[in-house]
Motif scaffolding. Structure first.
Motif, PDB file in Angstrom:
ATOM      1  N   GLY A   1      53.906 -29.959 -13.654  1.00 40.07           N
ATOM      2  CA  GLY A   1      54.126 -31.290 -13.123  1.00 40.07           C
ATOM      3  C   GLY A   1      52.844 -32.050 -12.837  1.00 40.07           C
ATOM      4  O   GLY A   1      51.743 -31.645 -13.222  1.00 40.07           O
ATOM      5  N   PHE A   2      52.996 -33.181 -12.146  1.00 43.47           N
ATOM      6  CA  PHE A   2      51.870 -34.070 -11.839  1.00 43.47           C
ATOM      7  C   PHE A   2      51.158 -33.577 -10.587  1.00 43.47           C
ATOM      8  O   PHE A   2      51.784 -33.356  -9.542  1.00 43.47           O
ATOM      9  CB  PHE A   2      52.389 -35.498 -11.614  1.00 43.47           C
ATOM     10  N   ILE A   3      49.840 -33.415 -10.692  1.00 45.46           N
ATOM     11  CA  ILE A   3      49.028 -32.988  -9.551  1.00 45.46           C
ATOM     12  C   ILE A   3      47.754 -33.814  -9.516  1.00 45.46           C
ATOM     13  O   ILE A   3      47.051 -33.940 -10.532  1.00 45.46           O
ATOM     14  CB  ILE A   3      48.668 -31.488  -9.624  1.00 45.46           C
ATOM     15  N   LEU A   4      47.450 -34.370  -8.362  1.00 45.58           N
ATOM     16  CA  LEU A   4      46.175 -35.041  -8.141  1.00 45.58           C
ATOM     17  C   LEU A   4      45.152 -34.022  -7.658  1.00 45.58           C
ATOM     18  O   LEU A   4      45.433 -33.224  -6.760  1.00 45.58           O
ATOM     19  CB  LEU A   4      46.314 -36.135  -7.077  1.00 45.58           C
ATOM     20  N   ALA A   5      43.964 -34.045  -8.237  1.00 42.87           N
ATOM     21  CA  ALA A   5      42.913 -33.140  -7.799  1.00 42.87           C
ATOM     22  C   ALA A   5      42.450 -33.522  -6.394  1.00 42.87           C
ATOM     23  O   ALA A   5      42.286 -34.704  -6.076  1.00 42.87           O
ATOM     24  CB  ALA A   5      41.740 -33.190  -8.765  1.00 42.87           C
ATOM     25  N   ASP A   6      42.259 -32.510  -5.551  1.00 40.22           N
ATOM     26  CA  ASP A   6      41.721 -32.729  -4.202  1.00 40.22           C
ATOM     27  C   ASP A   6      40.838 -31.555  -3.826  1.00 40.22           C
ATOM     28  O   ASP A   6      40.535 -30.697  -4.663  1.00 40.22           O
ATOM     29  CB  ASP A   6      42.849 -32.934  -3.181  1.00 40.22           C
ATOM     30  N   GLU A   7      40.408 -31.505  -2.560  1.00 36.00           N
ATOM     31  CA  GLU A   7      39.468 -30.467  -2.128  1.00 36.00           C
ATOM     32  C   GLU A   7      40.054 -29.061  -2.214  1.00 36.00           C
ATOM     33  O   GLU A   7      39.325 -28.071  -2.156  1.00 36.00           O
ATOM     34  CB  GLU A   7      38.979 -30.753  -0.703  1.00 36.00           C
ATOM     35  N   HIS A   8      41.365 -28.959  -2.353  1.00 36.06           N
ATOM     36  CA  HIS A   8      42.007 -27.646  -2.460  1.00 36.06           C
ATOM     37  C   HIS A   8      42.198 -27.218  -3.913  1.00 36.06           C
ATOM     38  O   HIS A   8      42.696 -26.116  -4.161  1.00 36.06           O
ATOM     39  CB  HIS A   8      43.367 -27.670  -1.755  1.00 36.06           C
ATOM     40  N   ALA A   9      41.828 -28.065  -4.863  1.00 33.04           N
ATOM     41  CA  ALA A   9      42.063 -27.779  -6.276  1.00 33.04           C
ATOM     42  C   ALA A   9      41.224 -26.597  -6.746  1.00 33.04           C
ATOM     43  O   ALA A   9      40.115 -26.349  -6.257  1.00 33.04           O
ATOM     44  CB  ALA A   9      41.747 -29.009  -7.115  1.00 33.04           C
ATOM     45  N   SER A  10      41.763 -25.880  -7.721  1.00 29.84           N
ATOM     46  CA  SER A  10      41.058 -24.766  -8.342  1.00 29.84           C
ATOM     47  C   SER A  10      41.357 -24.780  -9.832  1.00 29.84           C
ATOM     48  O   SER A  10      42.224 -25.528 -10.300  1.00 29.84           O
ATOM     49  CB  SER A  10      41.496 -23.434  -7.731  1.00 29.84           C
ATOM     50  N   ALA A  11      40.658 -23.927 -10.587  1.00 33.35           N
ATOM     51  CA  ALA A  11      40.929 -23.828 -12.013  1.00 33.35           C
ATOM     52  C   ALA A  11      42.352 -23.355 -12.270  1.00 33.35           C
ATOM     53  O   ALA A  11      42.958 -23.697 -13.282  1.00 33.35           O
ATOM     54  CB  ALA A  11      39.925 -22.884 -12.668  1.00 33.35           C
ATOM     55  N   GLN A  12      42.910 -22.585 -11.336  1.00 32.83           N
ATOM     56  CA  GLN A  12      44.280 -22.096 -11.488  1.00 32.83           C
ATOM     57  C   GLN A  12      45.306 -23.206 -11.273  1.00 32.83           C
ATOM     58  O   GLN A  12      46.359 -23.226 -11.907  1.00 32.83           O
ATOM     59  CB  GLN A  12      44.554 -20.948 -10.505  1.00 32.83           C
ATOM     60  N   THR A  13      45.008 -24.148 -10.389  1.00 32.23           N
ATOM     61  CA  THR A  13      45.991 -25.188 -10.068  1.00 32.23           C
ATOM     62  C   THR A  13      45.906 -26.409 -10.976  1.00 32.23           C
ATOM     63  O   THR A  13      46.923 -27.062 -11.218  1.00 32.23           O
ATOM     64  CB  THR A  13      45.851 -25.644  -8.609  1.00 32.23           C
TER      65      THR A  13
END
Length: 347
Positions: free
Chosen positions: A83-95
């Protein structure tokens, strides 16, 4: 062995070619819906699988369009989410995937998002942005981008290429007609006129389509876990860790620096395991050299930020090697202006 495997796969090429031809015709005839948007949408893609330089080209466009509110939309290859995800400070290569994470960490004034359905993703982003860059979406024909930049690698384009599954082409060269600009990447800084004419003949570009060449610009090494920068030294022992499609240009660059190279090579977007990193660390620590470092690519470095892998590497000299694409001087002004004119007119 690979040569014989390709021969065995040749009959399947006919089936693949037919499927791709019919699919593209259905989009061209309007039977399959292709959505356009009343804002600048720029697609960066290629016909061949593998690394042709889409990531540094996208970064080049971010810098070129710095006066606009830009969003980068990617599928997020290799992520475990949907689905749609905005990158933020919690983002990782897995997410979100390694390339989107690289964009997010590098450009704080740019929105980075992932969505396998680009139409849905653009609808989520369009109201708050002036330009949307689609990373690796040339075959995603549900979106009709206003401007398409099609990439080819210099050396591969000079050779003979076949469709999948026997070759590496996602679609035939007829797909070139959808591009406004063709960019030949990883080329020499100066391309001889006879080579340029040969590419023009092979690509069969129209008068409205622009052809440009670019080469790789390597930067100083950056520490993966601190702000330190470093220049390569002659005879330095380098343990190179890569999970990219084509590490040959990187190896050739390191050869010019006359380093002592030990290469740990994996497939594109490879998700490094603890066992693989432990093997790298063991080889590094057992090597008797005093001047030794671990080097990886900027994209691979995003996957090494995983907490478990970071713990294994944190106390070691681990660096990534940033790259830029540099449009060859003869074509840069025209390449830039064609994109800027499109954005200004579409906006």
């Amino acid at each position: 062995m690979l040569k014989y495997l390709r021969l065995l796969l040749l009959p399947l090429n006919l089936v693949y070619a037919l499927v791709i031809f019919v699919r593209n015709q259905l989009y061209d005839w309007g039977i399959f819906k292709s959505t356009s948007f009343d804002m600048p949408v720029i697609c960066i893609g290629n016909l061949a699988v593998g690394g042709s330089g889409k990531t540094p080209t996208t970064e080049y466009l971010v810098r070129l369009l710095q006066n606009y509110k830009v969003a980068i939309l990617s599928r997020g290859y290799g992520r475990v989410t949907k689905g749609f995800i905005l990158a933020d400070e919690h983002a990782s290569a897995q997410t979100i995937g390694d390339e989107p994470l690289q964009y997010y960490r590098k450009f704080k004034n740019v929105t980075v998002a992932v969505c396998e359905d680009r139409v849905t993703g653009i609808n989520q982003l369009k109201d708050a942005h002036e330009v949307i860059l689609l990373d690796d979406a040339y075959q995603h024909r549900k979106v009709k981008a206003g401007f398409n930049i099609l990439l080819f690698e210099f050396d591969k384009l000079r050779g003979w290429q076949m469709l999948l599954p026997a070759g590496n082409l996602r679609e035939t060269f007829s797909g070139i007609k959808r591009a406004q600009t063709v960019l030949i990447t990883k080329s020499p800084p100066v391309v001889e006129q006879y080579l340029r004419q040969g590419f023009l003949k092979k690509l069969k570009l129209t008068a409205d389509q622009n052809l440009a060449f670019s080469h790789i610009g390597y930067q100083n090494l950056h520490s993966l876990y601190s702000q330190e920068q470093l220049a390569l030294q002659k005879n330095q022992v380098v343990f190179l860790l890569t999970g990219i499609a084509n590490p040959l240009p990187l190896r050739q660059y390191l050869a010019t620096k006359e380093v002592m190279l030990h290469h740990f090579e994996y497939s594109d977007h490879h998700r490094f395991t603890e066992q693989e990193i432990k093997a790298l660390v063991k080889a590094f620590e057992e090597h008797p050299a005093g001047e030794k470092i671990i080097v990886t690519t900027e994209k691979d470095g995003q996957r090494l930020l995983d907490a478990k892998l970071k713990d294994l590497l944190l106390n070691l000299p681990v660096y990534y090697l940033p790259i830029n694409i540099e449009i060859n001087a003869a074509e840069r002004a025209k390449f830039d202006q064609k994109i800027l004119d499109y954005v200004a007119s579409a906006k």
